[in-house]
Design a protein around this motif. Structure first.
Motif, mmCIF file in Angstrom:
data_model
loop_
_atom_site.group_PDB
_atom_site.id
_atom_site.type_symbol
_atom_site.label_atom_id
_atom_site.label_comp_id
_atom_site.label_asym_id
_atom_site.label_seq_id
_atom_site.Cartn_x
_atom_site.Cartn_y
_atom_site.Cartn_z
ATOM 1 N N UNK A 26 -7.047 46.369 32.751
ATOM 2 C CA UNK A 26 -6.906 45.956 31.355
ATOM 3 C C UNK A 26 -7.680 44.669 31.074
ATOM 4 N N UNK A 27 -7.651 43.743 32.041
ATOM 5 C CA UNK A 27 -8.388 42.494 31.886
ATOM 6 C C UNK A 27 -9.891 42.782 31.857
ATOM 7 N N UNK A 28 -10.328 43.663 32.759
ATOM 8 C CA UNK A 28 -11.738 44.055 32.767
ATOM 9 C C UNK A 28 -12.109 44.748 31.466
ATOM 10 N N UNK A 29 -11.168 45.508 30.916
ATOM 11 C CA UNK A 29 -11.399 46.190 29.643
ATOM 12 C C UNK A 29 -11.637 45.177 28.525
ATOM 13 N N UNK A 30 -10.808 44.141 28.485
ATOM 14 C CA UNK A 30 -10.984 43.106 27.469
ATOM 15 C C UNK A 30 -12.345 42.449 27.579
ATOM 16 N N UNK A 31 -12.774 42.167 28.818
ATOM 17 C CA UNK A 31 -14.090 41.558 29.031
ATOM 18 C C UNK A 31 -15.204 42.491 28.584
ATOM 19 N N UNK A 32 -15.059 43.777 28.890
ATOM 20 C CA UNK A 32 -16.092 44.750 28.530
ATOM 21 C C UNK A 32 -16.216 44.904 27.016
ATOM 22 N N UNK A 87 -18.868 33.559 28.146
ATOM 23 C CA UNK A 87 -17.685 33.426 27.288
ATOM 24 C C UNK A 87 -17.027 34.773 27.049
ATOM 25 N N UNK A 88 -17.837 35.775 26.702
ATOM 26 C CA UNK A 88 -17.296 37.094 26.360
ATOM 27 C C UNK A 88 -16.636 37.761 27.559
ATOM 28 N N UNK A 89 -17.248 37.635 28.728
ATOM 29 C CA UNK A 89 -16.723 38.321 29.909
ATOM 30 C C UNK A 89 -15.440 37.692 30.424
ATOM 31 N N UNK A 90 -15.121 36.487 29.945
ATOM 32 C CA UNK A 90 -13.892 35.826 30.389
ATOM 33 C C UNK A 90 -12.832 35.761 29.295
ATOM 34 N N UNK A 91 -13.267 35.425 28.064
ATOM 35 C CA UNK A 91 -12.253 35.188 27.025
ATOM 36 C C UNK A 91 -11.572 36.475 26.572
ATOM 37 N N UNK A 92 -12.269 37.616 26.654
ATOM 38 C CA UNK A 92 -11.637 38.876 26.275
ATOM 39 C C UNK A 92 -10.463 39.198 27.179
ATOM 40 N N UNK A 93 -10.685 39.028 28.500
ATOM 41 C CA UNK A 93 -9.612 39.273 29.451
ATOM 42 C C UNK A 93 -8.470 38.289 29.290
ATOM 43 N N UNK A 94 -8.804 36.999 29.082
ATOM 44 C CA UNK A 94 -7.786 35.969 28.870
ATOM 45 C C UNK A 94 -6.950 36.298 27.639
ATOM 46 N N UNK A 95 -7.622 36.716 26.571
ATOM 47 C CA UNK A 95 -6.921 37.034 25.325
ATOM 48 C C UNK A 95 -5.947 38.185 25.507
ATOM 49 N N UNK A 97 -4.689 39.530 28.271
ATOM 50 C CA UNK A 97 -3.632 39.247 29.238
ATOM 51 C C UNK A 97 -2.555 38.347 28.640
ATOM 52 N N UNK A 98 -2.979 37.217 28.052
ATOM 53 C CA UNK A 98 -2.024 36.246 27.513
ATOM 54 C C UNK A 98 -1.279 36.794 26.303
ATOM 55 N N UNK A 99 -2.022 37.394 25.371
ATOM 56 C CA UNK A 99 -1.388 37.882 24.142
ATOM 57 C C UNK A 99 -0.405 39.016 24.434
ATOM 58 N N UNK A 100 -0.755 39.907 25.376
ATOM 59 C CA UNK A 100 0.139 41.008 25.718
ATOM 60 C C UNK A 100 1.433 40.493 26.341
ATOM 61 N N UNK A 101 1.321 39.503 27.222
ATOM 62 C CA UNK A 101 2.500 38.960 27.888
ATOM 63 C C UNK A 101 3.411 38.244 26.896
ATOM 64 N N UNK A 102 2.830 37.409 26.040
ATOM 65 C CA UNK A 102 3.633 36.666 25.056
ATOM 66 C C UNK A 102 4.208 37.616 24.010
ATOM 67 N N UNK A 103 3.417 38.619 23.603
ATOM 68 C CA UNK A 103 3.906 39.623 22.651
ATOM 69 C C UNK A 103 5.158 40.307 23.190
ATOM 70 N N UNK A 104 5.126 40.697 24.462
ATOM 71 C CA UNK A 104 6.273 41.365 25.086
ATOM 72 C C UNK A 104 7.482 40.432 25.152
ATOM 73 N N UNK A 105 7.266 39.185 25.605
ATOM 74 C CA UNK A 105 8.368 38.237 25.714
ATOM 75 C C UNK A 105 9.003 37.966 24.351
ATOM 76 N N UNK A 106 8.181 37.915 23.315
ATOM 77 C CA UNK A 106 8.706 37.664 21.971
ATOM 78 C C UNK A 106 9.544 38.837 21.483
ATOM 79 N N UNK A 126 -5.279 29.803 22.340
ATOM 80 C CA UNK A 126 -5.240 28.512 23.024
ATOM 81 C C UNK A 126 -5.708 28.669 24.470
ATOM 82 N N UNK A 127 -5.256 29.735 25.129
ATOM 83 C CA UNK A 127 -5.669 29.985 26.515
ATOM 84 C C UNK A 127 -7.179 30.161 26.605
ATOM 85 N N UNK A 128 -7.769 30.865 25.644
ATOM 86 C CA UNK A 128 -9.221 31.038 25.618
ATOM 87 C C UNK A 128 -9.946 29.697 25.551
#
Length: 311
Positions: A26-32, A87-95, A97-106, A126-128
């Motif tokens: 999924x992280x690789x997917x975001x980067x792609x 930037x693209x190959x890293x921030x997509x995965x960060x976004x 990963x972080x957004x999915x985890x926080x979305x679930x916790x919320x 913010x993580x990005x």
């Protein structure tokens, strides 16, 4: 006031909340997805938007002409390699990963999908900013604005090295506070507005699966309306710009930059470049929200089908 407070209170959890599957794939997917976005229409929108925010007297037509004059079609891809790709190959995965985890916790905490989407977007943004976007955004802006500087002929790597020698990591992350503020409001708005729009489309049937056109429209609306924060983007560009001016303060922060822009260009100066940014935002949000959800759903279904077949 009481009603406003009540709208942000957690709502009762009904039924089981399934956590969105997230793995290295999924992280690789975001980067792609993000790399695809920036390598197609994303970077041209970014270049024109940055040019207009840095040269606030230029119209869209002038920005297009000057960008083309700097290098033809390749002028619209300034900063793509290596900075936009990094930037693209890293921030997509960060976004994702972080957004999915926080979305679930919320959602587990009892918040609605709209509020969970907003919280996830804010955290992801913010993580990005504080992982890779700070120095990459700075160097992309340098590429677009340094044509008027004495070092215009130096390589992009040389510029980065010289900045690092003079100012260290802090210099390469100049304007990161504005980047963080922009990203948290960007993705908080994009995810939040997209989820609200999805709820409107569903109407009373909150469990109805949206059609492709409804999901696409939700993403596009979220992307366009998220551009309300254009003043933050103009401040960010000015902080990172290499364009020189006699009356420009030597050391800029959020407050001094905002004051300088207002003195030079008035209130409308904060909205220079908003039109290409809307185009960029819609395209980016469609790729990340609609595209990301669609591809993740496809892989999750494939995974479940394989598990059922092996059961």
């Amino acid at each position: 006031m009481a009603n406003a407070i009540e709208t942000v209170q957690p709502i009762p959890v009904v039924g089981h909340i399934e956590k969105k599957a997230l793995s290295w794939s999924n992280i690789a997917l975001g980067a792609a997805i993000q790399t695809f976005e920036v390598s197609t229409l994303g970077q041209p929108f970014e270049v024109v938007k940055t040019h207009m925010a840095a040269n606030r007297g230029d119209s869209i037509a002038t920005a297009l002409k000057r960008t083309y004059a700097r290098g033809g079609i390749s002028g619209f891809y300034q900063g793509l390699i290596p900075w936009a790709w990094i930037e693209a190959s890293t921030k997509g995965g960060v976004l994702l990963f972080t957004s999915s985890e926080v979305d679930y916790r919320a959602r587990v905490a009892g918040f609605s999908s709209s509020w969970a989407g907003l919280f996830g977007g804010v955290a992801g943004g913010v993580a990005q900013a504080y992982t890779t976007m700070g120095f990459c955004t700075f160097m992309k802006t340098v590429e677009v604005t340094r044509h008027k500087s004495p070092d215009a002929s130096a390589s992009t790597w040389r510029i980065a090295y010289d900045v690092f020698q003079r100012e260290g990591i802090r210099g390469l992350n100049r304007g990161v506070s504005a980047v963080a503020l922009r990203q948290m409001t960007n993705w908080g708005s994009r995810f939040g507005i997209s989820r609200v729009t999805e709820s409107i489309f569903r109407g009373k049937d909150k469990t109805r699966k949206l059609s492709t056109s409804e999901r696409l429209a939700s993403s596009a609306i979220g992307g366009a309306l998220a551009c309300w924060n254009q003043p933050i983007e103009v401040i960010r560009v000015e902080m990172q710009s290499q364009t020189k001016a006699a009356d420009r303060p030597e050391k800029l922060n959020l407050v001094s930059t905002a004051r300088y822009i207002y003195q030079k260009n008035g209130f409308l100066g904060f909205y220079r470049g908003v039109t290409p940014r809307i185009g960029l935002s819609v395209y980016l949000t469609v790729c990340m929200v609609f595209g990301g959800d669609s591809v993740k759903e496809y892989f999750n279904k494939s995974k479940k089908s394989a598990q059922n077949a092996n059961a």
